[in-house]
Design a protein around this motif. Structure first.
Motif, PDB file in Angstrom:
ATOM      1  N   GLN A  76      -6.271  11.527   2.093  1.00 51.16           N
ATOM      2  CA  GLN A  76      -6.686  11.120   0.759  1.00 51.16           C
ATOM      3  C   GLN A  76      -5.483  10.747  -0.093  1.00 51.16           C
ATOM      4  OE1 GLN A  76      -9.575  10.517  -0.240  1.00 51.16           O
ATOM      5  NE2 GLN A  76      -9.289  10.256  -2.431  1.00 51.16           N
ATOM      6  N   VAL A  77      -4.422  11.540  -0.028  1.00 48.00           N
ATOM      7  CA  VAL A  77      -3.213  11.210  -0.778  1.00 48.00           C
ATOM      8  C   VAL A  77      -2.660   9.884  -0.302  1.00 48.00           C
ATOM      9  CG1 VAL A  77      -0.834  11.909  -1.215  1.00 48.00           C
ATOM     10  CG2 VAL A  77      -2.660  13.608  -1.293  1.00 48.00           C
ATOM     11  N   GLY A  78      -2.647   9.675   1.029  1.00 45.48           N
ATOM     12  CA  GLY A  78      -2.138   8.428   1.571  1.00 45.48           C
ATOM     13  C   GLY A  78      -2.931   7.234   1.085  1.00 45.48           C
ATOM     14  N   ALA A  79      -4.267   7.380   0.979  1.00 44.18           N
ATOM     15  CA  ALA A  79      -5.102   6.282   0.495  1.00 44.18           C
ATOM     16  C   ALA A  79      -4.776   5.945  -0.954  1.00 44.18           C
ATOM     17  CB  ALA A  79      -6.577   6.652   0.638  1.00 44.18           C
ATOM     18  N   LYS A  80      -4.527   6.973  -1.754  1.00 41.06           N
ATOM     19  CA  LYS A  80      -4.201   6.732  -3.159  1.00 41.06           C
ATOM     20  C   LYS A  80      -2.856   6.038  -3.294  1.00 41.06           C
ATOM     21  CE  LYS A  80      -4.120   9.087  -7.632  1.00 41.06           C
ATOM     22  NZ  LYS A  80      -4.410  10.350  -8.335  1.00 41.06           N
ATOM     23  N   GLU A  81      -1.873   6.483  -2.519  1.00 41.36           N
ATOM     24  CA  GLU A  81      -0.565   5.845  -2.575  1.00 41.36           C
ATOM     25  C   GLU A  81      -0.655   4.389  -2.138  1.00 41.36           C
ATOM     26  OE1 GLU A  81       1.715   8.361  -0.083  1.00 41.36           O
ATOM     27  OE2 GLU A  81       2.249   9.771  -1.688  1.00 41.36           O
ATOM     28  N   ALA A  82      -1.423   4.129  -1.080  1.00 42.56           N
ATOM     29  CA  ALA A  82      -1.570   2.764  -0.594  1.00 42.56           C
ATOM     30  C   ALA A  82      -2.255   1.878  -1.625  1.00 42.56           C
ATOM     31  CB  ALA A  82      -2.355   2.759   0.714  1.00 42.56           C
ATOM     32  N   PHE A  83      -3.216   2.459  -2.351  1.00 41.19           N
ATOM     33  CA  PHE A  83      -3.967   1.701  -3.351  1.00 41.19           C
ATOM     34  C   PHE A  83      -3.040   1.138  -4.420  1.00 41.19           C
ATOM     35  CE2 PHE A  83      -6.558   1.402  -7.220  1.00 41.19           C
ATOM     36  CZ  PHE A  83      -7.653   0.696  -6.759  1.00 41.19           C
ATOM     37  N   PHE A  84      -2.049   1.929  -4.833  1.00 44.06           N
ATOM     38  CA  PHE A  84      -1.150   1.503  -5.899  1.00 44.06           C
ATOM     39  C   PHE A  84       0.111   0.814  -5.386  1.00 44.06           C
ATOM     40  CE2 PHE A  84      -3.683   4.722  -8.092  1.00 44.06           C
ATOM     41  CZ  PHE A  84      -4.021   4.017  -9.243  1.00 44.06           C
ATOM     42  N   SER A  85       0.422   0.950  -4.102  1.00 43.68           N
ATOM     43  CA  SER A  85       1.670   0.371  -3.596  1.00 43.68           C
ATOM     44  C   SER A  85       1.502  -1.072  -3.150  1.00 43.68           C
ATOM     45  CB  SER A  85       2.198   1.204  -2.422  1.00 43.68           C
ATOM     46  OG  SER A  85       1.300   1.158  -1.332  1.00 43.68           O
ATOM     47  N   ASN A  86       0.268  -1.502  -2.909  1.00 41.54           N
ATOM     48  CA  ASN A  86       0.031  -2.877  -2.472  1.00 41.54           C
ATOM     49  C   ASN A  86      -0.147  -3.793  -3.667  1.00 41.54           C
ATOM     50  OD1 ASN A  86       0.045  -2.061   0.221  1.00 41.54           O
ATOM     51  ND2 ASN A  86      -2.133  -1.586   0.181  1.00 41.54           N
ATOM     52  N   GLY A  87       0.230  -5.055  -3.499  1.00 40.16           N
ATOM     53  CA  GLY A  87      -0.005  -6.031  -4.552  1.00 40.16           C
ATOM     54  C   GLY A  87      -1.454  -6.514  -4.523  1.00 40.16           C
ATOM     55  N   TRP A  88      -1.870  -7.183  -5.606  1.00 35.56           N
ATOM     56  CA  TRP A  88      -3.242  -7.655  -5.738  1.00 35.56           C
ATOM     57  C   TRP A  88      -3.243  -9.133  -6.117  1.00 35.56           C
ATOM     58  CZ3 TRP A  88      -7.387  -4.312  -4.904  1.00 35.56           C
ATOM     59  CH2 TRP A  88      -7.056  -2.953  -4.777  1.00 35.56           C
ATOM     60  N   SER A  89      -4.254  -9.867  -5.650  1.00 36.57           N
ATOM     61  CA  SER A  89      -4.410 -11.288  -5.975  1.00 36.57           C
ATOM     62  C   SER A  89      -5.748 -11.507  -6.667  1.00 36.57           C
ATOM     63  CB  SER A  89      -4.353 -12.143  -4.704  1.00 36.57           C
ATOM     64  OG  SER A  89      -3.090 -12.044  -4.081  1.00 36.57           O
TER      65      SER A  89
END
Length: 269
Positions: free
Chosen positions: A86-99
């Protein structure tokens, strides 16, 4: 156990109902531990942390077992299997860019003539991105203005916006990932977003209240919480507005427009 990835649960519920998911783990000593993984109220998901150990040799909660009232730290097995993903999913959510997804986005504005006649217009072509550190930019192709009347579209493009010199309007902003981190768990939040709006080469700083919604791990919406007033005087468009008025028989046109938007963002490829 959707939060841990150990399976998939889907429920379709009436809006007023509540639902929850219970996780189970065992420690090396054979004791059973339970955690309320998440619960929902009115279709909003709330994550819960903290484990409890079953009393005695009790069975799973579904069999009518009582669970100790005091919460304790999760057993190591449970931490590794449940909490870390769950922590990993949250970190990934904010670490990736968005288009920006133009097909699921909209930007409308309302013109007012004769003081009482309101007409809704829109721009059909938007592009944008949000970088991992929160740098955001949205470009509005002014040629894509659509009013429902072809001759009025042409006049707005060339007389009001002067697209030959200024083909795009731009919105730039800096989003603080820490300030909006709660949207990962709460799915929806209001945020005062400082932006810079540039039209015809003239920039103006604004503070816009927006609603940020997490619609899934691969879709985020940023929408205006209230109409944003944009004035022609702030962007050197007074002469263009006067010419538009003259072209339709000197009908008075209000020199400011309320603007609303809903921008959809997907993970950057």
């Amino acid at each position: 156990m959707p939060d841990t990835g150990a399976g998939l649960a889907i429920a379709i519920l009436p809006e007023a109902t509540q639902a929850c998911v219970m996780e189970e783990a065992s420690d090396p000593a054979g004791h059973k531990w339970y955690r309320l993984g998440f619960y929902t109220v009115a279709n909003v998901k709330y994550n819960v942390d903290g484990w409890v150990r079953a009393q005695g040799d009790a069975e799973a909660p579904g069999g009518g077992t009582r669970i100790a009232a005091a919460t304790r730290g999760a057993p190591e097995a449970a931490r590794s299997e449940a909490s870390t993903p769950q922590v990993g999913a949250k970190e990934a959510f904010f670490s990736n860019g968005w288009s920006l997804d133009n097909s699921r986005s909209r930007l409308n504005f309302v013109t007012i003539k004769k003081g009482t006649v309101l007409e809704t217009q829109k721009f059909g072509e938007l592009a944008g991105s949000i970088s991992p550190d929160g740098e955001a930019e949205v470009k509005i192709k002014l040629e894509s203005v659509s009013t429902g009347i072809d001759i009025r579209d042409v006049r707005m493009r060339f007389v009001l916006f002067d697209i030959d010199q200024f083909p795009d309007a731009t919105i730039t902003a800096k989003i603080d990932p820490e300030a909006i981190s709660s949207v990962f768990d709460e799915a929806r939040m209001t945020y005062d977003l400082p932006v810079t709006l540039t039209i015809r080469g003239i920039s103006k700083d604004l503070s816009i209240p927006v609603i940020i919604s997490k619609l899934g791990d691969d879709l985020v919406s940023v929408a205006s919480a209230a109409p944003v007033m944009v004035s022609t005087a702030d962007f050197g468009m007074e002469d263009g507005l006067k010419q538009l008025s003259e072209a339709v028989g000197n009908i008075p046109i209000t020199p400011s427009s309320p603007v609303t938007f809903e921008l959809a963002f997907v993970p950057a490829s």
